[in-house]
Design an enzyme around this catalytic site. Structure first.
Site, short mmCIF file in Angstrom:
data_model
loop_
_atom_site.label_atom_id
_atom_site.label_comp_id
_atom_site.label_asym_id
_atom_site.label_seq_id
_atom_site.Cartn_x
_atom_site.Cartn_y
_atom_site.Cartn_z
N ASP A 156 36.78 52.26 40.50
CA ASP A 156 35.80 51.17 40.37
C ASP A 156 35.97 50.17 41.50
OD1 ASP A 156 33.73 49.52 39.12
OD2 ASP A 156 35.37 48.13 38.83
N HIS A 160 34.26 40.21 29.39
CA HIS A 160 33.70 40.51 30.71
C HIS A 160 32.24 40.12 30.74
CE1 HIS A 160 34.74 42.56 34.48
NE2 HIS A 160 33.44 42.72 34.61
N ARG A 166 28.98 49.21 46.40
CA ARG A 166 27.73 48.81 45.76
C ARG A 166 27.27 47.44 46.22
NH1 ARG A 166 29.13 48.53 40.03
NH2 ARG A 166 26.99 47.90 39.70
N LYS A 189 37.08 49.32 33.69
CA LYS A 189 38.13 48.30 33.89
C LYS A 189 38.74 47.88 32.55
CE LYS A 189 35.65 45.38 36.53
NZ LYS A 189 34.65 45.91 37.45
N SER A 198 31.26 50.54 35.43
CA SER A 198 32.14 49.65 36.19
C SER A 198 32.88 48.71 35.23
CB SER A 198 31.30 48.85 37.18
OG SER A 198 32.00 47.76 37.68
N1 URA Z 1 30.74 43.32 36.61
C1 URA Z 1 31.40 44.46 36.94
O1 URA Z 1 32.61 44.55 36.79
N2 URA Z 1 30.71 45.47 37.42
C2 URA Z 1 29.36 45.44 37.62
O2 URA Z 1 28.80 46.41 38.05
C3 URA Z 1 28.68 44.25 37.28
C4 URA Z 1 29.39 43.19 36.78
#
Ligand code: URA
Length: 431
Positions: free
Chosen positions: A161, A82, A168, A187, A183
């Site tokens: 999320d 990620h 956001r 995930k 966040s």
């Molecule tokens: N990627 C995400 O999944 N969440 C964030 O807040 C920033 C980048």
């Protein structure tokens, strides 16, 4: 318990208990706590921060807002990657097929655009038909049968999320260490990853602008990973200038496809190979980074990484003909090449300025309900450190509106600085 009291407590810099965080996230997920209270909560967190304990509680509450997958019966070791978000960052679209082609199954839940940073889901949706709303059952089935999944939060995977992320994006509450960490990690935990590679961006086009802040975000996410029993590795990578040449949804997908075919921008290709090598090491397919990189290079050279992307797109309902023939992607009405106003060395391409220009062209959202224009964006021809002659192409604007084109031209010209002195290229990774 009342949501408003929790918001007030955070506004007054109080430390929330696990029960308060759990209550808020549960209520927000099931719709009892409305968007306006969740937005106020996010702003209070952004302004006043959270302790490491609060952040871990928030992450686990968001991960548990839906199902938490156990993939142990489906794959030997579930790995994921990620990015913390950047401009021109289409890394997952190349890295996931590379890694899957090396025999390491990967299932990833990606995000949409966030503020000035693009999102993998918006990018993938520029392929007609591509579904980003797989159910949990579909996720598992595809991971088992095809060895690759790239989807978004479904109603049953980290839904808190999904809802918070959309708020956001349009409430000025993106650049917050606890909100980003929770966040991302919620995930990853919900999607069942046992080993995670985090690509934490730092610089002008990242949410964490300094190396120190990026390191704090990386440490926080690694602590959460450890707490949740997941092996977590973090890389600190440069986001002062856009990654690769393309910025904007379809343009980035095309660049990712070209990279899997053996071409693509050199910095983007190099970045992807390095990230892929790390994923292969944590996924136990390679003993060290050198071996991981060699594997990743091989699967580009033999076409298997590109083939894996086709498998992915087909499995998720996308038009695979677009992957084979990128001229099928919808093009913007106006494409203007902007030339360098002077000769010298490119010393800055302010990534945030470029990202904001792309969003203003229509590649991102200003309001939750806004739709995305997949065709618009920018192609950056020269990178920091490159020599340029006056009158040589510096960048291209792809627009569907003449007024927006003029604004983007000006904004991206302002984002560029050209120096008479020699300038070194920027590093790709710091740590
Ligand atoms: N990627 C995400 O999944 N969440 C964030 O807040 C920033 C980048």
């Amino acid at each position: 318990m009342r949501a408003v009291d929790i918001i007030i407590k955070k506004r007054e810099c109080g430390e929330l208990t696990s029960q308060e965080i759990e209550f808020f996230i549960k209520g927000f997920t099931n719709g009892e706590i409305p968007d306006y209270q969740a937005s106020a909560f996010a702003m209070a967190v952004l302004l006043n921060g959270m302790t490491a304990f609060e952040t871990a509680d928030l992450t686990l509450a968001m991960a548990r807002s839906g199902q938490v997958l156990d993939l142990s019966k489906i794959v030997d070791l579930a790995v994921d990657k990620h990015s913390s978000g950047g401009v021109g960052d289409k890394t997952s679209i190349s890295v996931m097929p590379m890694v899957a082609a090396c025999g390491l199954p990967v299932g990833k839940m990606s995000g949409r655009g966030l503020g000035f940073s693009g999102g993998t889901l918006d990018k993938l949706e520029s392929i007609p038909g591509y579904r980003v709303d797989l159910t949990t059952e579909e996720f598992k089935k595809q991971l088992k049968e095809k060895g690759i999944v790239l989807t978004g939060q479904s109603l049953d995977l980290a839904p808190a999320d999904g809802k918070m992320y959309a708020l956001r994006d349009v409430t000025g509450t993106v650049p917050s260490l606890p909100l980003i960490a929770s966040s991302i990690m919620s995930k990853k935990i919900a999607a069942g990853a046992q080993a995670i590679v985090l690509d934490v961006k730092t610089g002008l086009g990242a949410f964490m602008q300094t190396l120190d802040e990026a390191r704090k975000l990386a440490d926080l996410m690694m602590d959460i990973g450890r707490l949740a029993g997941r092996k977590t590795v973090a890389l600190l990578s440069d986001m002062n200038q856009p990654l690769g040449h393309a910025v904007g949804n379809a343009l980035e997908v095309i660049e990712a496809i070209e990279t899997l075919k053996g071409g693509g921008a050199p910095d983007y290709r190099e970045h992807c190979l390095h990230v892929a090598a790390h994923v292969l090491v944590v996924g136990k397919k390679a003993q060290d980074l050198e071996a991981g990189r060699a594997l990743a290079e091989k699967c580009i050279a033999d076409g298997s990484a590109f083939e894996k992307l086709c498998v992915l797109v087909e499995a998720q309902g996308g038009a695979v003909t677009y992957v084979h023939d990128t001229s099928k992607f919808e093009r913007a009405k106006y494409v203007e090449v902007v030339n360098a106003p002077q000769s010298g060395f490119v010393s800055q391409i302010h990534a945030r300025g470029v990202g904001e220009a792309s969003v203003a062209l229509g590649a991102g959202r200003a309001k939750k309900s806004d739709s995305i224009d997949h065709a618009v964006g920018l192609i950056i021809h020269k990178k920091v450190g490159d020599q340029v002659q006056a009158g040589e192409p510096l960048f291209e604007v792809h627009a569907n509106d003449e007024a927006k084109l003029a604004e983007a031209r000006q904004a991206v010209l302002t984002a560029h600085q050209i120096s008479a002195e020699f300038v070194s290229p920027l590093p790709l990774f710091y740590e």
